[in-house]
Scaffold this active site. Structure first.
Site, PDB file in Angstrom:
ATOM      1  N   GLN A 119       7.913  -4.512  -4.145  1.00 22.60           N
ATOM      2  CA  GLN A 119       7.107  -4.409  -5.360  1.00 22.60           C
ATOM      3  C   GLN A 119       7.639  -3.301  -6.256  1.00 22.60           C
ATOM      4  OE1 GLN A 119       3.138  -2.544  -5.776  1.00 22.60           O
ATOM      5  NE2 GLN A 119       2.404  -4.570  -6.379  1.00 22.60           N
ATOM      6  N   ASP A 125     -11.251  -7.021  -0.205  1.00 23.51           N
ATOM      7  CA  ASP A 125     -12.364  -6.954   0.751  1.00 23.51           C
ATOM      8  C   ASP A 125     -12.265  -7.974   1.885  1.00 23.51           C
ATOM      9  OD1 ASP A 125     -13.223  -5.047  -1.025  1.00 23.51           O
ATOM     10  OD2 ASP A 125     -14.782  -6.299  -1.932  1.00 23.51           O
ATOM     11  N   ASN A 167      -7.100 -11.577  -3.157  1.00 26.84           N
ATOM     12  CA  ASN A 167      -7.070 -10.277  -2.487  1.00 26.84           C
ATOM     13  C   ASN A 167      -8.388  -9.559  -2.774  1.00 26.84           C
ATOM     14  OD1 ASN A 167      -5.804  -7.133  -3.474  1.00 26.84           O
ATOM     15  ND2 ASN A 167      -5.951  -7.744  -1.346  1.00 26.84           N
ATOM     16  N   LYS A 179       1.080  -8.944  -9.329  1.00 28.26           N
ATOM     17  CA  LYS A 179      -0.197  -8.597  -8.690  1.00 28.26           C
ATOM     18  C   LYS A 179      -1.059  -7.896  -9.729  1.00 28.26           C
ATOM     19  CE  LYS A 179      -2.017  -6.303  -4.554  1.00 28.26           C
ATOM     20  NZ  LYS A 179      -2.513  -5.010  -5.057  1.00 28.26           N
ATOM     21  N   MET A 211       0.860  -1.192   0.000  1.00 28.80           N
ATOM     22  CA  MET A 211       0.000   0.000   0.000  1.00 28.80           C
ATOM     23  C   MET A 211       0.887   1.229   0.000  1.00 28.80           C
ATOM     24  SD  MET A 211      -3.220  -0.620   2.572  1.00 28.80           S
ATOM     25  CE  MET A 211      -2.416  -1.680   3.749  1.00 28.80           C
ATOM     26  N   ALA A 212       0.792   2.028  -1.078  1.00 29.54           N
ATOM     27  CA  ALA A 212       1.597   3.249  -1.189  1.00 29.54           C
ATOM     28  C   ALA A 212       1.241   4.190  -0.045  1.00 29.54           C
ATOM     29  CB  ALA A 212       1.337   3.914  -2.535  1.00 29.54           C
ATOM     30  N   CYS A 232      -2.016  -0.856 -10.309  1.00 30.51           N
ATOM     31  CA  CYS A 232      -2.208   0.487  -9.763  1.00 30.51           C
ATOM     32  C   CYS A 232      -3.126   1.312 -10.678  1.00 30.51           C
ATOM     33  CB  CYS A 232      -0.871   1.208  -9.584  1.00 30.51           C
ATOM     34  SG  CYS A 232      -1.140   2.862  -8.885  1.00 30.51           S
TER      35      CYS A 232
HETATM   36  C1  LIG Z   1      -3.788   3.349   0.295  1.00 31.52           C
HETATM   37  C2  LIG Z   1      -3.589   2.216  -0.672  1.00 31.52           C
HETATM   38  C3  LIG Z   1      -2.399   2.117  -1.376  1.00 31.52           C
HETATM   39  C4  LIG Z   1      -2.199   1.047  -2.260  1.00 31.52           C
HETATM   40  N1  LIG Z   1      -0.986   0.930  -2.888  1.00 31.52           N
HETATM   41  C5  LIG Z   1      -0.738  -0.174  -3.645  1.00 31.52           C
HETATM   42  C6  LIG Z   1       0.560  -0.419  -4.172  1.00 31.52           C
HETATM   43  O1  LIG Z   1       1.521   0.331  -3.940  1.00 31.52           O
HETATM   44  N2  LIG Z   1       0.723  -1.533  -4.942  1.00 31.52           N
HETATM   45  C7  LIG Z   1      -0.306  -2.406  -5.195  1.00 31.52           C
HETATM   46  O2  LIG Z   1      -0.116  -3.408  -5.885  1.00 31.52           O
HETATM   47  N3  LIG Z   1      -1.533  -2.202  -4.693  1.00 31.52           N
HETATM   48  C8  LIG Z   1      -1.761  -1.138  -3.910  1.00 31.52           C
HETATM   49  N4  LIG Z   1      -2.986  -0.965  -3.335  1.00 31.52           N
HETATM   50  C9  LIG Z   1      -4.028  -1.992  -3.554  1.00 31.52           C
HETATM   51  C10 LIG Z   1      -4.005  -3.039  -2.443  1.00 31.52           C
HETATM   52  O3  LIG Z   1      -2.781  -3.731  -2.404  1.00 31.52           O
HETATM   53  C11 LIG Z   1      -5.149  -4.061  -2.615  1.00 31.52           C
HETATM   54  O4  LIG Z   1      -4.994  -4.729  -3.831  1.00 31.52           O
HETATM   55  C12 LIG Z   1      -6.534  -3.403  -2.594  1.00 31.52           C
HETATM   56  O5  LIG Z   1      -6.630  -2.424  -1.584  1.00 31.52           O
HETATM   57  C13 LIG Z   1      -7.624  -4.462  -2.354  1.00 31.52           C
HETATM   58  O6  LIG Z   1      -7.393  -5.133  -1.137  1.00 31.52           O
HETATM   59  P1  LIG Z   1      -8.239  -4.803   0.204  1.00 31.52           P
HETATM   60  O7  LIG Z   1      -9.689  -4.957  -0.151  1.00 31.52           O
HETATM   61  O8  LIG Z   1      -7.744  -5.818   1.210  1.00 31.52           O
HETATM   62  O9  LIG Z   1      -7.945  -3.387   0.580  1.00 31.52           O
HETATM   63  C14 LIG Z   1      -3.221   0.080  -2.471  1.00 31.52           C
HETATM   64  C15 LIG Z   1      -4.419   0.215  -1.761  1.00 31.52           C
HETATM   65  C16 LIG Z   1      -4.616   1.249  -0.868  1.00 31.52           C
HETATM   66  C17 LIG Z   1      -5.917   1.326  -0.112  1.00 31.52           C
END
Ligand SMILES: Cc1cc2nc3c(=O)[nH]c(=O)nc-3n(C[C@H](O)[C@H](O)[C@H](O)COP(=O)(O)O)c2cc1C
Length: 322
Positions: free
Chosen positions: A70, A201, A199, A139, A17-18, A100
């Site tokens: 990543q 939710d 992955n 991913k 997560m960025a 992304c």
């Molecule tokens: C704040 C934020 C930053 C994210 N940054 C990245 C990232 O850098 N690389 C990536 O592959 N996915 C990124 N994602 C996506 C998450 O890795 C994930 O795929 C997405 O949030 C769905 O999963 P969740 O429902 O568990 O949140 C980001 C998501 C959020 C909310």
């Protein structure tokens, strides 16, 4: 769980997560049981130019091993040339971002834009895999502006040498809205023989269990569900291991963990940046607690490290007294 030759202690992953999954965040999630944690996405182009801030994103600590880095980009040669650099701090897995949705990334042809060009995906995975010894993983989202042929994309990724695929089954256009279509994870699982990580939710241990059961995937990856909640990794691992669902820390225990997290954050980033970045973590940890909105407002005005810790300790007493 195994990814190529890498043995992991479980199949529960912290998502990249960025702006969130910095070293302190990853260490907390590891401590509470994540099998593998991933850095936020790191630009292969920025690494190519030795950008200092970018290189700081891959800093690690011995307590973190193994961990994943990543990378994102769309130039197969630059990505392959910088792959070793991305691993220079000791990562055991190299993940490639193909999801992304952010315009500044996708408009450059990187991240989710790769899903429009499966041939380029194959070239990137092939060149990056040949450049490094560690397992390469990808991913993906389910498509760009509409659902793509994810089975075909997954087969291309496998054929090109990747060792696992994570699927976040939303299109780029969905960003984080709507529900993740888990049937697409099942489809990918049925299309390849490398491990597939589901992955999207997962906010409770039960939801992680349902993800495994409904898709047949090999592991689960958690992003937003880990914000202010590293405990989810213990909850999922206990449910997976012996069906135990009893672990639920009290508000006071959660605040103790928050304090530990913020100590790490301050040590790692210094008080000035640490105090400011702490605000979002505090908001996440205290969500749903007594008078949390007023507490959130108070901490946003604090600029001093000691004052911040004192405020949280006072809040802990207040919450415990209820
Ligand atoms: C704040 C934020 C930053 C994210 N940054 C990245 C990232 O850098 N690389 C990536 O592959 N996915 C990124 N994602 C996506 C998450 O890795 C994930 O795929 C997405 O949030 C769905 O999963 P969740 O429902 O568990 O949140 C980001 C998501 C959020 C909310």
């Amino acid at each position: 769980m195994k990814i190529k030759n890498l043995d992991l202690k479980n199949n529960i992953f912290l998502a990249p997560m960025a702006g969130v999954t910095d070293l302190p965040f990853r260490l907390m999630c590891k401590k509470f049981g994540a099998g593998l944690a991933c850095t936020e996405m790191v630009s292969s182009k920025a690494m190519y130019y030795n950008d200092k801030k970018t290189m700081s994103l891959i800093e690690t600590h011995e307590n973190e091993a193994p961990f994943a880095v990543q990378i994102f980009g769309s130039d197969p040669d630059i990505m392959a040339q910088t792959a070793e650099k991305a691993l220079s701090t000791g990562a055991s897995v190299l993940d490639i971002n193909m999801g992304c949705p952010a315009p500044k990334v996708a408009n450059n042809g990187d991240g989710s834009a790769l899903l429009k060009n499966p041939q380029l995906i194959g070239e990137i995975v092939s060149k990056v895999s040949s450049a490094v010894d560690v397992p390469v993983t990808c991913k993906i989202r389910s498509g760009f502006d509409s659902v793509a042929d994810v089975a075909e994309i997954a087969r291309i990724i496998q054929q090109a040498g990747a060792s696992a695929i994570t699927v976040h089954p939303r299109t780029r256009d969905m960003y984080y809205s709507g529900t993740a279509d888990r049937s697409l994870i099942k489809l990918v699982k049925e299309s390849v023989s490398i491990p597939v990580i589901g992955n999207g939710d997962i906010f409770t241990a039960q939801s992680a269990m349902d993800m495994l059961a409904s898709t047949g995937c090999d592991g689960v990856m958690i992003a937003r569900g880990a914000q202010g909640n590293p405990f989810i990794f213990t909850q999922i691992s206990q449910l997976f291991a012996d069906g135990d669902i009893s672990y639920n820390p009290t508000d006071a225990e959660r605040l103790d963990t928050l304090l530990e997290h913020l100590e790490l954050l301050m040590d790692y980033k210094g008080a000035y940046v640490g105090v400011r970045e702490a605000r979002k973590h505090i908001a996440w940890y205290i969500k749903g607690m007594k008078a949390c909105a007023a507490m959130r407002e108070r901490v946003c005005r604090i600029e001093d490290r000691e004052q911040l810790f004192d405020e949280i300790k006072r809040y802990r007493e207040f919450v415990e007294a209820k």
